[in-house]
Scaffold this motif. Structure first.
Motif, PDB file in Angstrom:
ATOM      1  N   ARG A  28       6.094   6.322  -2.253  1.00  0.00           N
ATOM      2  CA  ARG A  28       6.063   7.710  -1.773  1.00  0.00           C
ATOM      3  C   ARG A  28       7.473   8.272  -1.623  1.00  0.00           C
ATOM      4  NH1 ARG A  28       1.344   6.539  -2.911  1.00  0.00           N
ATOM      5  NH2 ARG A  28      -0.353   6.445  -1.402  1.00  0.00           N
TER       6      ARG A  28
ATOM      7  N   THR B 126       1.614  -2.949   4.009  1.00  0.00           N
ATOM      8  CA  THR B 126       0.890  -3.862   3.116  1.00  0.00           C
ATOM      9  C   THR B 126      -0.502  -4.118   3.660  1.00  0.00           C
ATOM     10  OG1 THR B 126       1.415  -6.010   4.152  1.00  0.00           O
ATOM     11  CG2 THR B 126       3.118  -4.999   2.774  1.00  0.00           C
TER      12      THR B 126
ATOM     13  N   LEU C 187       0.811  -1.211   0.000  1.00  0.00           N
ATOM     14  CA  LEU C 187       0.000   0.000   0.000  1.00  0.00           C
ATOM     15  C   LEU C 187       0.846   1.264   0.000  1.00  0.00           C
ATOM     16  CD1 LEU C 187      -2.689  -1.066   2.629  1.00  0.00           C
ATOM     17  CD2 LEU C 187      -2.820  -1.256   0.138  1.00  0.00           C
ATOM     18  N   GLU C 188       2.023   1.183   0.614  1.00  0.00           N
ATOM     19  CA  GLU C 188       2.860   2.381   0.703  1.00  0.00           C
ATOM     20  C   GLU C 188       4.296   2.002   1.035  1.00  0.00           C
ATOM     21  OE1 GLU C 188       2.119   6.661   2.641  1.00  0.00           O
ATOM     22  OE2 GLU C 188       2.590   5.131   4.162  1.00  0.00           O
TER      23      GLU C 188
ATOM     24  N   HIS D 147       3.796   2.502 -10.033  1.00  0.00           N
ATOM     25  CA  HIS D 147       4.126   2.356  -8.605  1.00  0.00           C
ATOM     26  C   HIS D 147       3.385   3.418  -7.790  1.00  0.00           C
ATOM     27  CE1 HIS D 147       7.817   1.181 -10.938  1.00  0.00           C
ATOM     28  NE2 HIS D 147       7.573   0.066 -10.299  1.00  0.00           N
TER      29      HIS D 147
ATOM     30  N   TRP E 211       2.136   3.308  -4.998  1.00  0.00           N
ATOM     31  CA  TRP E 211       2.419   3.184  -3.569  1.00  0.00           C
ATOM     32  C   TRP E 211       3.796   3.710  -3.180  1.00  0.00           C
ATOM     33  CZ3 TRP E 211       6.615   0.223  -4.339  1.00  0.00           C
ATOM     34  CH2 TRP E 211       6.601  -0.658  -5.424  1.00  0.00           C
TER      35      TRP E 211
END
Length: 420
Positions: free
Chosen positions: A354, A113, A100-101, A350, A352
């Motif tokens: 950051r 996740t 998720l990130e 991508h 996720w």
């Protein structure tokens, strides 16, 4: 929150290669994967095979040792090959967990996740060269009654609506799908743009053998005049068929015409059911023929210089594709087209990530796998360092570069990586 030295994102061949080397170096790590091992190979079309022979399935500490070395792995066989590879090194897998990130946190990164979060000093992104279909803008103006199917979503002829099919794109995926559809009895029109024509075999050997032997696959990005263009090269018009296959071993525009596929130029625009086509088919075909002749001339010169005894058979060199008049428009409604298959390429994605290391097209900026962000690496991008970086056989080199940099300064770990 779990703490680990390195999180590897992706359990395909590139991620597993990195994991194997990290394990050899004694580094604590986890391989996070949204699905199962080799997930992307589990969801491609039913008849897909690797385009390189089994003997080119080389990974760190692992290679194919079974029969049929010159043959081509179907997708299901490759999945088993990679599952066995993961088991051989007891890869620490965290499967079924979508990332998720990935965000900076302290001196490392936080990887969140759908089932767990890790704090890691290092992150290696190994999610493949592309996961989102590149769709021509014109396609969005198609009539909603015509189904649009990215090649990623194609499974087999029966999965498409009835009727004729327009396939857009003439690289590896496009020609393979067009061939399969035509052989199933569908009427197929192939919109051809820039492409790379090659024979499956030449002078008694598979083309992959020549590319490997000549060092063309090992050519590095710092030796090419235009790295951006090199990374956008079209995939080779190839299919994984062995000598004796009744369909033949080579697949190109000539063989597609033999099974009834109609060739047209690029899609320039769309309006409802009407497709506007460029009149550039002869130009695209001539450019591909020049590239083909240059490649085979170079192989011939290599044979002559080395003293190899590989006789020339005139039939080895494909003749120029013969073209008739090509139309400049299609009416999908009048002509009974039920779907358009879009084999127009993939781009990295991508959402996720950051960390400010991606270009506008989603590509992660890197040099030999090292990104501008300390501790963040990538493996498996197109022409990452070598021409074969994104392939099953080539990713091992970039994986070694990345892990060597990651463990630099750890004498014991570096020594372990040098073991064979």
């Amino acid at each position: 929150m779990n703490t680990v030295d390195t999180v590897v994102i992706g359990a395909g061949h590139a991620g597993l290669a990195v994991s194997h080397l990290l394990g050899r170096a004694g580094r604590d790590h986890v391989v996070v994967e949204r699905g199962a091992v080799a997930q992307s190979w589990r969801t491609r079309w039913d008849s897909l095979t690797l385009l390189t022979p089994r003997w080119m399935s080389r990974l760190p500490g692992w290679r194919y040792r079974g029969p049929g070395q010159e043959g081509f792995m179907p997708a299901a066989e490759l999945v088993g090959h990679l599952e066995a590879y993961a088991a051989s090194s007891a890869a620490p897998l965290a499967l079924g967990r979508e990332v998720l990130e990935v965000a900076p946190a302290g001196e490392g990164y936080r990887v969140t996740t759908t089932d767990g979060t890790w704090s890691a000093r290092h992150v290696v992104v190994a999610t493949g060269p592309g996961s989102r279909a590149v769709l021509p803008p014109a396609i969005h103006a198609l009539h909603p009654g015509v189904r649009r199917v990215p090649a990623l979503d194609y499974r087999n002829p029966e999965s498409l609506p009835s009727g004729a099919v327009l396939v857009v794109g003439a690289s590896a995926s496009g020609v393979q799908i067009a061939d399969e559809l035509a052989r199933s009895g569908r009427r197929v029109v192939l919109a051809v743009g820039r492409h790379t024509r090659v024979p499956r075999r030449y002078r008694g050997m598979d083309l992959s053998w020549w590319l490997d032997r000549s060092g063309r696959l090992a050519r590095t990005i710092d030796t090419v005049a235009d790295p951006v263009a090199a990374r956008r090269e079209t995939s080779l018009q190839l299919v994984g068929r062995e000598p004796g296959d009744p369909r033949g071993t080579s697949l190109g525009l000539d063989t597609l015409q033999d099974v009834g596929v109609e060739l047209v130029g690029r899609v320039r625009g769309a309006d409802g059911h009407r497709i506007d086509l460029a009149d550039d088919l002869p130009v695209s075909v001539a450019a591909a023929q020049r590239q083909l002749d240059d490649l085979l001339d170079a192989i011939d010169a290599d044979v002559d210089a080395s003293g190899l005894t590989r006789e020339v058979d005139p039939a080895d060199r494909p003749e120029p594709v013969r073209l008739g008049p090509a139309r400049t428009s299609l009416d999908l409604g009048v002509e009974g087209f039920g779907s358009v298959v879009l084999a127009t390429g993939l781009r990295p994605h991508h959402p996720w990530l950051r960390v400010p290391v991606t270009d506008l097209d989603g590509t992660i900026r890197q040099c030999r796998g090292r990104t501008p962000a300390a501790g963040l690496y990538v493996v498996g991008q197109r022409f990452q360092h070598r021409r074969d970086s994104a392939t099953l056989d080539g990713a091992r080199h970039d994986a070694r570069d990345v892990v060597s940099h990651l463990v630099a300064g750890d004498t014991a770990a570096v020594a372990a990586l040098e073991m064979r």
